[in-house]
Design an enzyme around this catalytic site. Structure first.
Site, PDB file in Angstrom:
ATOM      1  N   SER A 191       0.865  -1.174   0.000  1.00  0.00           N
ATOM      2  CA  SER A 191       0.000   0.000   0.000  1.00  0.00           C
ATOM      3  C   SER A 191       0.903   1.226   0.000  1.00  0.00           C
ATOM      4  O   SER A 191       2.121   1.118   0.193  1.00  0.00           O
ATOM      5  CB  SER A 191      -0.873  -0.004   1.257  1.00  0.00           C
ATOM      6  OG  SER A 191      -0.060   0.196   2.404  1.00  0.00           O
ATOM      7  N   GLY A 241      -9.437  -5.328   3.892  1.00  0.00           N
ATOM      8  CA  GLY A 241      -9.305  -6.357   2.863  1.00  0.00           C
ATOM      9  C   GLY A 241      -9.193  -5.834   1.452  1.00  0.00           C
ATOM     10  O   GLY A 241      -9.076  -6.615   0.499  1.00  0.00           O
ATOM     11  N   ALA A 242      -9.220  -4.502   1.287  1.00  0.00           N
ATOM     12  CA  ALA A 242      -9.143  -3.951  -0.082  1.00  0.00           C
ATOM     13  C   ALA A 242      -7.864  -4.400  -0.776  1.00  0.00           C
ATOM     14  O   ALA A 242      -7.888  -4.855  -1.929  1.00  0.00           O
ATOM     15  CB  ALA A 242      -9.226  -2.427  -0.042  1.00  0.00           C
ATOM     16  N   GLY A 243      -6.743  -4.279  -0.061  1.00  0.00           N
ATOM     17  CA  GLY A 243      -5.464  -4.671  -0.653  1.00  0.00           C
ATOM     18  C   GLY A 243      -5.396  -6.152  -0.944  1.00  0.00           C
ATOM     19  O   GLY A 243      -4.849  -6.582  -1.958  1.00  0.00           O
ATOM     20  N   ASP A 244      -6.003  -6.954  -0.082  1.00  0.00           N
ATOM     21  CA  ASP A 244      -6.014  -8.406  -0.294  1.00  0.00           C
ATOM     22  C   ASP A 244      -6.828  -8.754  -1.536  1.00  0.00           C
ATOM     23  O   ASP A 244      -6.414  -9.535  -2.390  1.00  0.00           O
ATOM     24  CB  ASP A 244      -6.630  -9.102   0.920  1.00  0.00           C
ATOM     25  CG  ASP A 244      -5.901  -8.767   2.218  1.00  0.00           C
ATOM     26  OD1 ASP A 244      -6.550  -8.746   3.279  1.00  0.00           O
ATOM     27  OD2 ASP A 244      -4.681  -8.501   2.162  1.00  0.00           O
TER      28      ASP A 244
END
Ligand SMILES: Nc1ncnc2c1ncn2[C@@H]1O[C@H](COP(=O)(O)OP(=O)(O)O)[C@@H](O)[C@H]1O
Ligand SMILES: O=P([O-])([O-])O[C@@H]1[C@@H](O)[C@H](O)[C@@H](O)[C@H](O)[C@@H]1O
Length: 364
Positions: A191, A241-244
């Protein structure tokens, strides 16, 4: 635009995938109250996206006997351990080492994942996606040995945890104990906050670096160039969880034969779908079909450029990239289930799904 072309792209999709990272229990808090308790961990979010994109995978994950959510890929249960638990505080000013939008505290931690826990077979690609420090340097070393290509979320490498409260801090990538392995990694995702703890200019000489920027999409850096990849609109309810999900969509796009810039669009799309829901997102089946149709159409115009096990991939933004973005954006216009319907069978317990979690204003 600089093009790094491969001699001959692989024409068959990648067959076998390994995800390594522990499931966890997430507790989302705001105003001193629990807003939601949900299944968490990058392994959960990525498995969710891979299943949505019909990408089959093996998962190595550990939990304690107290693990309380139904999952499609059984974890290793450690009777003498507890499941990893993260508390996410949405109303505390962020520190320089935390996410901009929330303060994370690891309040329980499960056993680490050792090299011997990994399957004794080879994989086309592996994803090192720990959240609680469970991936050890020797575990990542075993992954690069048994997988033709390894994708890493930097949060698996640079997180440290305050010994009293478990507050997530970040350490420099060079001091993490993993740095010597980077030349053997294919992609490293970070990120924008996490990217401050690495030298992108140095690391991009070894592997492709993808830096995500929340609502502003992401950037892809490689040895000979870089590019910005457009985001998709979203009404942010919960950034967890956006990055996941981004990583799941990105790798899922590569597996389905997209070039890197197009695959990063799929990552942005799943990241945007994730922030619109609390916890592990439930994807509307009609929406998913539309996404898969668009990917299939795009793939027919692009041969599979990603070849596991070597440095060949194309970074050229292919003709039709912007139109592909518009097509994917149009899938979000498909009438989908209401937030209540979408949430009805997502593993979660207490808390209202209607409540919007408002991150603190910057620096508040
Ligand atoms: N509010 C948002 N609106 C649209 N897309 C978003 C939003 N937040 C995140 N995303 C998407 O998810 C990706 C990852 O989000 P980000 O917050 O950067 O990662 P992380 O969760 O690792 O901090 C972004 O690159 C973007 O594509
Ligand atoms: O929001 P994100 O950084 O992509 O990923 C999150 C982790 O940072 C967090 O530790 C975990 O509890 C969540 O379930 C999710 O995996």
């Amino acid at each position: 635009m600089v093009t790094t072309h491969i001699p001959q792209p692989q024409t068959t999709p990648i067959q076998s995938a390994l995800i390594v990272g522990n499931y966890c229990h997430d507790v989302l808090l705001q105003g001193g109250a629990v807003v939601a308790e949900t299944l968490g961990g990058a392994a959960s979010f990525i498995s969710n996206v891979f299943s949505a994109l019909s990408v089959s995978f093996h998962l190595t994950s550990k939990v304690g006997l107290d693990f309380k959510y139904p999952v499609n890929h059984d974890p290793i249960v450690i009777p003498t351990s507890k499941t990893t638990v993260f508390h996410a505080y949405f109303d505390q000013g962020h520190t320089e080492n935390a996410h901009q939008d929330r303060v994370l505290k690891r309040v329980e931690v499960c056993d680490p994942i050792n090299p011997s826990d990994l399957p004794d077979k080879r994989f086309d690609f592996g994803m090192a996606v720990g959240v609680g420090g469970e991936i050890l340097p020797e575990t990542l070393e075993k992954m690069v040995e048994i997988c033709d290509a390894v994708f890493v979320d930097i949060q698996a490498l640079i997180r440290a945890f305050d010994k009293n409260e478990g507050t997530v801090k970040l350490v420099g990538l060079k001091e993490s104990g993993f740095y010597h392995l980077l030349p053997r990694v294919k992609f490293l995702k970070a990120s924008s906050e996490e990217a401050l703890f690495m030298d992108v200019e140095e690391v991009r000489q070894w592997c492709c670096v993808v830096v995500t920027h929340g609502k502003d999409g992401c950037e892809v850096f490689w040895k000979d160039g870089e590019m910005k990849i457009e985001p998709f609109g979203a009404n942010q309810v919960d950034p967890t969880g956006a990055g996941d999900s981004f990583l799941g969509g990105f790798v899922g796009g590569l597996v389905h034969g997209l070039v890197v810039p197009d695959a990063a669009l799929v990552g942005n799309l799943f990241g945007s779908l994730t922030v619109g829901q609390i916890g592990l997102p439930k994807f509307d089946l009609r929406l998913l079909q539309r996404i898969k149709d668009e990917v299939q159409r795009r793939k027919l115009h692009n041969t599979c450029w990603f070849e596991g096990g070597n440095d060949s991939m194309s970074f050229t933004k292919p003709d039709g990239h912007d139109e592909f973005h518009a097509s994917l954006a149009s899938t979000k216009l498909v009438p989908t289930c209401s937030i209540q319907e979408c949430q009805r069978d997502v593993p979660r317990s207490a808390g209202s799904v209607e409540q919007v979690i408002q991150p603190p204003c910057n620096g508040q």
